[in-house]
Design a protein around this motif. Structure first.
Motif, PDB file in Angstrom:
ATOM      1  N   GLY A 194     -56.520 -11.051   1.067  1.00  0.00           N
ATOM      2  CA  GLY A 194     -56.724 -12.214   1.935  1.00  0.00           C
ATOM      3  C   GLY A 194     -56.048 -13.458   1.380  1.00  0.00           C
ATOM      4  N   TYR A 250     -53.187 -15.538   3.320  1.00  0.00           N
ATOM      5  CA  TYR A 250     -53.392 -16.971   3.571  1.00  0.00           C
ATOM      6  C   TYR A 250     -52.255 -17.786   2.946  1.00  0.00           C
ATOM      7  CZ  TYR A 250     -55.497 -21.603   3.462  1.00  0.00           C
ATOM      8  OH  TYR A 250     -55.728 -22.943   3.621  1.00  0.00           O
ATOM      9  N   GLU A 253     -58.574 -20.891  11.478  1.00  0.00           N
ATOM     10  CA  GLU A 253     -58.798 -19.669  12.248  1.00  0.00           C
ATOM     11  C   GLU A 253     -58.479 -18.428  11.399  1.00  0.00           C
ATOM     12  OE1 GLU A 253     -59.871 -17.355  15.515  1.00  0.00           O
ATOM     13  OE2 GLU A 253     -60.126 -19.501  15.142  1.00  0.00           O
ATOM     14  N   LEU A 254     -57.397 -18.537  10.623  1.00  0.00           N
ATOM     15  CA  LEU A 254     -57.037 -17.420   9.746  1.00  0.00           C
ATOM     16  C   LEU A 254     -58.120 -17.164   8.713  1.00  0.00           C
ATOM     17  CD1 LEU A 254     -54.978 -15.323   8.765  1.00  0.00           C
ATOM     18  CD2 LEU A 254     -53.944 -17.124   7.351  1.00  0.00           C
ATOM     19  N   ALA A 308     -61.312 -17.807   8.954  1.00  0.00           N
ATOM     20  CA  ALA A 308     -62.473 -17.214   9.620  1.00  0.00           C
ATOM     21  C   ALA A 308     -62.232 -15.735   9.904  1.00  0.00           C
ATOM     22  CB  ALA A 308     -62.777 -17.966  10.912  1.00  0.00           C
ATOM     23  N   GLN A 309     -61.034 -15.411  10.390  1.00  0.00           N
ATOM     24  CA  GLN A 309     -60.740 -14.009  10.690  1.00  0.00           C
ATOM     25  C   GLN A 309     -60.706 -13.155   9.426  1.00  0.00           C
ATOM     26  OE1 GLN A 309     -57.113 -14.025  12.909  1.00  0.00           O
ATOM     27  NE2 GLN A 309     -58.028 -14.970  14.742  1.00  0.00           N
ATOM     28  N   LEU A 310     -60.118 -13.714   8.358  1.00  0.00           N
ATOM     29  CA  LEU A 310     -60.088 -12.973   7.104  1.00  0.00           C
ATOM     30  C   LEU A 310     -61.500 -12.745   6.561  1.00  0.00           C
ATOM     31  CD1 LEU A 310     -57.035 -14.566   5.250  1.00  0.00           C
ATOM     32  CD2 LEU A 310     -57.175 -12.272   6.225  1.00  0.00           C
ATOM     33  N   ILE A 320     -64.334 -12.600   8.309  1.00  0.00           N
ATOM     34  CA  ILE A 320     -65.046 -11.618   9.130  1.00  0.00           C
ATOM     35  C   ILE A 320     -64.513 -10.211   8.866  1.00  0.00           C
ATOM     36  CG2 ILE A 320     -65.469 -10.884  11.504  1.00  0.00           C
ATOM     37  CD1 ILE A 320     -65.408 -13.850  12.291  1.00  0.00           C
ATOM     38  N   ALA A 321     -63.176 -10.088   8.858  1.00  0.00           N
ATOM     39  CA  ALA A 321     -62.592  -8.767   8.623  1.00  0.00           C
ATOM     40  C   ALA A 321     -62.938  -8.254   7.226  1.00  0.00           C
ATOM     41  CB  ALA A 321     -61.076  -8.823   8.813  1.00  0.00           C
TER      42      ALA A 321
END
Length: 477
Positions: A32, A36, A161-162, A164-166, A168-169
């Protein structure tokens, strides 16, 4: 208690899953962080490119007084800008920039030595006016500074947004891997738990049970199961041998103890003279001597496997010592020693060599008949050999096959000294050394240990042949 000690008290499955999850967390965190960094690098490069393009457009338009001489060209740059003096006063600006300075005096002072790029506005909370600023000196007046500002809204929003997605994933992947790791650990440890339960039953006395090992698998757990089964079989055989030994030893000890008890009871039935008491004591002394000899043989038999396999000894010297001892103790049997002179090395240690030679010589003297011959030689570089022959009655084929078992004696031999332990002791020492013991009489022969070719062609005499490994570094004599 330390953290390591507390972790070691946790179940193995929990430690496996925890370690697997921790490793996955580190991997996901590193992946991640790399993603990022790459996205932020590309977005920042775009902003910095806009600032560089705007700088090349605006700096030539600033005059010595700090004002823009072509506002249409400045507006075409598409960025907010200000011209400041060294006192942080705004000399000129476009409509998108405020009339107050967008940078602090400290940032302006730092730009006096080199161009500065700074960010204004909080990234995580999302400020109303996030800017990336470029501060450079003007070309015509070194006391004036050009401040160029581009908005970071899209850049910051994309990175948030990236993140948050990282997150969650990564969290989802961590949960899934932890669940899968737990399932795998349970499946891997299930046979171990099954083995543990079966081992508990075996420890409780069910010695005939074995671990259930799948026949069509070959992994660490199944190999462990096979090893445990082999160990249990070995222990069961050893326990059976010890049980048989105890039973046989009890049987053999019962006879001399019963004889001693009977003699004492007979001696106490009536009054006796001193000479009669001395005669009884002489008889008791003989019985006690036989009992002590039997106990000594049992002790030697128990210590037969306690020798040092790495030690070496001279078999010829052991033969000379045993023959000399037999002659000193009054043995009248004719004993001769033959073979090449020199050292005949064997890997059994001096104590083991003395026991082997001494027991074979005693058997030949007690149960055989003269002449007794001992032959010591080295038939090859790897082996040393001892051959003991006598002219006695020998052994029947049935007795020959069981001669190395404990307490094995013929009916005629029971009237002679001994308990039938000598050959068993020799067989244990020879087998542990990796050699061979062969008994030959007439057309019958029995081999114990390694199946190495041994010549039994010594005529009709009773022949006992011992083949022992020799040290590899020493040449044959």
């Amino acid at each position: 208690m330390s953290v390591g000690a507390r972790l070691s008290r946790l179940p193995l499955r929990v430690r496996l899953v925890s370690g697997f999850s921790a490793a996955m967390f580190v991997v996901l965190l590193a992946a991640g962080a790399f993603v990022y960094w790459r996205v932020a690098y590309d977005l920042d490069r775009g902003l910095n490119t806009d600032l560089s393009d705007a700088e090349q457009t605006l700096r030539p338009l600033i005059d010595v007084n700090g004002t823009i001489n072509n506002r249409d060209a400045a507006g075409a740059a598409g960025v907010a800008w200000q011209v400041l003096d060294s006192s942080d006063h705004v000399l000129d600006h476009d409509g998108a920039a405020a009339s107050t300075a967008m940078v602090s005096p400290t940032e302006l002072a730092a730009a006096a030595t080199s161009a500065q790029t700074v960010d204004h506005g909080d990234f995580l909370t999302g400020s109303k006016a996030p800017y990336r600023l470029r501060i450079v000196k003007t070309r015509l007046n070194p006391t004036h500074f050009l401040v160029i500002a581009v908005r970071r809204d899209h850049r910051d929003e994309a990175l948030r947004e990236l993140l948050a997605q990282l997150a969650i994933a990564g969290f989802g992947a961590l949960v899934i891997t932890a669940f899968v790791g737990d399932r795998l650990a349970r499946a891997a440890l299930r046979p171990v738990e099954r083995y543990r339960r079966r081992a508990t039953q075996i420890a409780g006395g069910a010695l005939d049970l074995r671990l259930d090992v799948p026949p069509n698998r070959d992994d660490e757990v199944t190999r462990l199961g096979h090893t445990f089964n082999d160990m249990l079989a070995t222990l069961e055989r050893a326990l059976e041998r010890e049980r048989q030994f105890v039973n046989e030893a009890s049987h053999e000890l019962r006879t001399p103890i019963t004889v001693l008890t009977s003699r004492v009871q007979l001696a106490r039935r009536r009054s006796r003279t001193i000479s009669q008491h001395e005669a009884v004591l002489d008889e008791l002394q003989v019985d006690l001597g036989r009992l002590a000899e039997l106990a000594e043989q049992l002790l030697q038999l128990g210590a037969a496997g306690a020798g040092d396999l790495d030690a070496t000894a001279d078999l010829r010297a052991a033969v000379d010592r045993s023959v000399k001892l037999a002659r000193h103790t009054g043995a009248r049997a004719k004993v001769s020693v033959s073979g090449p002179a020199g050292v005949v090395p064997v890997t059994v240690g001096e104590v083991g060599a003395d026991r082997i030679v001494g027991n074979l010589l005693d058997n030949a003297r007690i149960h055989g008949a003269p002449p007794i011959q001992l032959i010591v030689d080295r038939p090859s570089r790897e082996w040393s050999r001892l051959v003991v022959t006598d002219a006695g009655p020998g052994m029947a084929p049935a007795l020959l096959a069981n001669a190395t078992q404990r307490f094995t004696r013929s009916d005629e031999a029971r009237a002679r000294p001994g308990a039938g332990l000598g050959l068993s002791l020799v067989d244990g020492l020879v087998s542990r050394a990796g050699g061979e013991l062969r008994l030959c009489f007439g057309d019958s022969h029995v081999s114990h240990g390694r199946e190495v070719a041994i010549d039994c062609s010594h005529g009709p005499e009773m022949t006992v042949t011992v083949l022992l490994p020799a040290p590899a570094t020493q040449p044959p004599s």
